[in-house]
Design an enzyme around this catalytic site. Sequence first.
Site, mmCIF file in Angstrom:
data_model
loop_
_atom_site.group_PDB
_atom_site.id
_atom_site.type_symbol
_atom_site.label_atom_id
_atom_site.label_comp_id
_atom_site.label_asym_id
_atom_site.label_seq_id
_atom_site.Cartn_x
_atom_site.Cartn_y
_atom_site.Cartn_z
ATOM 1 N N LYS A 574 0.793 -1.234 0.000
ATOM 2 C CA LYS A 574 0.000 0.000 0.000
ATOM 3 C C LYS A 574 0.826 1.286 0.000
ATOM 4 C CE LYS A 574 -3.421 -0.615 -0.672
ATOM 5 N NZ LYS A 574 -3.714 -1.107 -2.047
ATOM 6 N N GLY A 576 2.467 2.296 -2.761
ATOM 7 C CA GLY A 576 2.668 2.721 -4.153
ATOM 8 C C GLY A 576 3.565 1.747 -4.909
ATOM 9 N N SER A 672 -5.153 2.729 4.309
ATOM 10 C CA SER A 672 -5.224 2.278 2.919
ATOM 11 C C SER A 672 -5.312 0.756 2.878
ATOM 12 C CB SER A 672 -3.980 2.777 2.175
ATOM 13 O OG SER A 672 -3.803 2.068 0.995
ATOM 14 N N GLY A 794 -5.624 3.429 -5.763
ATOM 15 C CA GLY A 794 -6.040 4.830 -5.781
ATOM 16 C C GLY A 794 -7.542 4.959 -5.724
ATOM 17 N N LYS A 796 -11.316 5.585 -3.722
ATOM 18 C CA LYS A 796 -11.787 6.652 -2.824
ATOM 19 C C LYS A 796 -12.350 6.043 -1.545
ATOM 20 C CE LYS A 796 -11.482 9.971 -6.096
ATOM 21 N NZ LYS A 796 -10.292 9.387 -6.683
ATOM 22 N N TYR A 797 -11.969 6.618 -0.425
ATOM 23 C CA TYR A 797 -12.547 6.205 0.855
ATOM 24 C C TYR A 797 -12.488 7.389 1.807
ATOM 25 C CZ TYR A 797 -7.526 5.048 1.093
ATOM 26 O OH TYR A 797 -6.182 5.094 0.975
#
EC number: 2.8.2.8
Length: 846
Positions: A574, A576, A672, A794, A796-797
Amino acid sequence: MQSPSVTQRAKPPVPHIRCLSDPDLLNPEVQAPGKHKSNERLQLAHRALLVVEAPSSRNGRKIKHFLNSLRIDVKVVSKSKTFPPLSSKKSARYAVIVFENYNSYLKLDSWSRQLIDKYCRDYHVGIVGFIRPPREEGTHVSFVDGYQLTIQYKLELEDIKLNFDSYVWRVLKPGEVWKGFLPGKWAVFHSNHSTYQNLAYSRLSSHFLEFDASDDSYLHGFKYVTSVMDKGEIDGIPKILFGNDLNFWLHTVMMVDTLSYLSFGKLELSLDRYIQIDVDDIFVGKEGIRMTVDDVEALVATQDRLQKDVDGFQFNLGYSGGFYLSGNDDEDEGDKKLLEHRNKFRWFSHMWKHEQPHKFPDDYVENSMRLNKDFAKEHKISVYGQYTVAPHHSGVYPVHEPMYKLWKEVWGVKTTSTEEYPKLMPAWQRRGFIHSGVMVLPRQTCGLFTSTIFASDYQGGLQGLDTAIQGGETFQTVLTTPISIFMTHLSNYGNDRLALYMLESLVRFIKCWTNLRLLSLPPVELGFKYFEMFPQEKEPVWTNPCDYYRHKELWPVNKTCDRLPDFIVVGPQKTGTTALYSFLSRHSSVTSNKPSLKTFEEIQFFNSNNYYLGLDWYMDFFPQRKKPNDTILFEKSANYFDSEVVPRRVSALVPRAKIVVLLMNPAKRALSWYYHMRYHKDPTALNTSFHDIITAGEDAPSKVKRLQSRCLAPGLYAQHLVRWLDYFPAKQIHIVHSDELKNDPVSVMENLQKFLHVEPQINYARYLRYDPVKGFYCVVLDSGQTECLGKSKGHKYPPMDKASERHLRRYYKKHNTNLSKLLASFNSEVPEWLKQELKEVTPGKS
Ligand code: A3P
């Protein structure tokens, strides 16, 4: 027709070792082995502290290697350095302290001396000391202040015997006299104080200059004490002192007992010694060096005798049927005689013509195995198919997968042995492992090779062989190795029958001098025994076959060692990692692994059961390079970063690989990860709020606690980085800050290319473009279109709630502080998020 070497054969040497304790000789008394284990619950670690004169000191290294050969973990410290912490949480880190030079203990500065003495008294830890000769010329006497002990230095001695009544002896059986000059100059001890118990006595060498011929007792009386025990009556610390170093063979056995005695049995070795003798090359030997009828009868007779001393003993005969009856007339009769006695031995299969499997196509190897099997059937040999040995270690390690597969298919093999894992030398570091259901046991050498046919072929002749047996290398192997598998060859049983001489002499010598119980078991049972003793060895540790010349020779020519990564992106999850993977793959000189059916772009080799699938499985993920260095290979598996085992495994296989780590605020990483689990429909994540997961206590359901650990543990960055630093220098590790990767990937890629020495270095501004819909940078394809990561990256949250933020700030506080200190060693700047975190947790400080 007889070959010359057969007709000219002299009588083979006959074992001549007799014990003083043999019933028909003097001194039939037998001392029961000492019992060292204490009923007190002493908190001693299975570890020794060794204080050496200097890091390079020869004797210090010898002591360390000896302790390591007993599988005792050793912490080495130079006398001039500060001592490491000796205890932790009310338990002692070291079960004994060994001084390479006892004088260094006596001369410690008062602070260190107090520290050591207090530790020894508090935890009942003993001291072992070797006396080193002083620099002054000539003999020399000194009185050890405060200890009622006199030491006389630099004597030349001969013959030695042990104090029969000492309770230090456990492995060592007192009662024998070792005859001959003792190597080097010796220190001897004298005291009348009751704290001392003499352990060994010697007499002055008749060659010695200061020998007083008028005093008979010098010659006949063993009045020189070469080793002494101080029971600790004076200072409360038991000690055992040696008048010379470990180069004298008897001192190694005395040392084994000393360690066990002083540690109350914590460093004790079992008295059981398992021995397996394989006779390789049955039928293979060249004409003129094979066994005749007499040799076969001698083999049978020796086996009968050995069975009395080695419980369960039986020779294992490894045959290659393709060479049956290929000697001269006498030798062909020998082959037939061997078959007449077939049921007396345990037979195992070699290859039909002794071929090395890694050099031949699989169908040829299979045919060779089957021909050997048919031979056994035809000649009514009942083969112990669960054990086998590969000619010249071929295919065992480095692993040749087809051979393991065929072993199992054709013979149902469960055990084998080799000298090649992890490496031939040093011999005491050889270990076992299990691969593909086959137990691979370490094999030892006893100095008898195919070409050691006559005593004169042995280095130093028969005397050399005797030295190896009587306290030398072969004896030391049995002393330190609980399970010894020795490989011998057909040629060692014909001619001078050196193997028979060696074995009988060795067994007699061990019986004379030690209480070791010699035993033998069928190979599979021995395999189970081995991994019961050393369960930690079950897991293999793969190394690069081309990094060691012997392994390279055992690696098939059509295979390369090149299909291994030059760098690895290790995660954590998480941060990247997928974006970085896709950016790197855009470079024409950088090639990633092929995708996995199960784990997509990740291989997950080093951290999971995939590791047991072996090297071929891993290498198959990488393309074959057309020419060396034509591309840089890499893989990324985001779980590697925080795994306990991965750094060690990676450094064993690709020690020069570069490591890329990504870091972001661990609290954000945790959030994330939580939403990633929800995205993948993890039921616990779906049913539990983020706050409940991260704050779950001891009484929470185990599923929640497991999820909590997977969510939070990877964020303990400093702790994981320190583990990587145990195996890789900081300059081989590069840190990418995830926020920068997200917002300014072009400069991240520029720095990374420099670190990786990628050629040509490209300007990523041409290859990455911000995508306003995705809200992230995406890769620009050759067509000019952009390709963004999928929906799972990527997404949304909602932002983190304040309570969780506070909780995680506290939770990671210490670890983040440690990280800020650690980053300097990687030449990495402290990222903005970390500055912020440190500011928030230390109000008032900038
Ligand atoms: P979120 O999905 O929580 O936003 P990994 O690939 O290691 O699992 O990391 C996924 C994270 O990479 C994403 O987390 C996202 O924030 C981040 N990321 C960074 N650069 C990205 C990019 N160019 N495209 C998509 N995600 C990116």
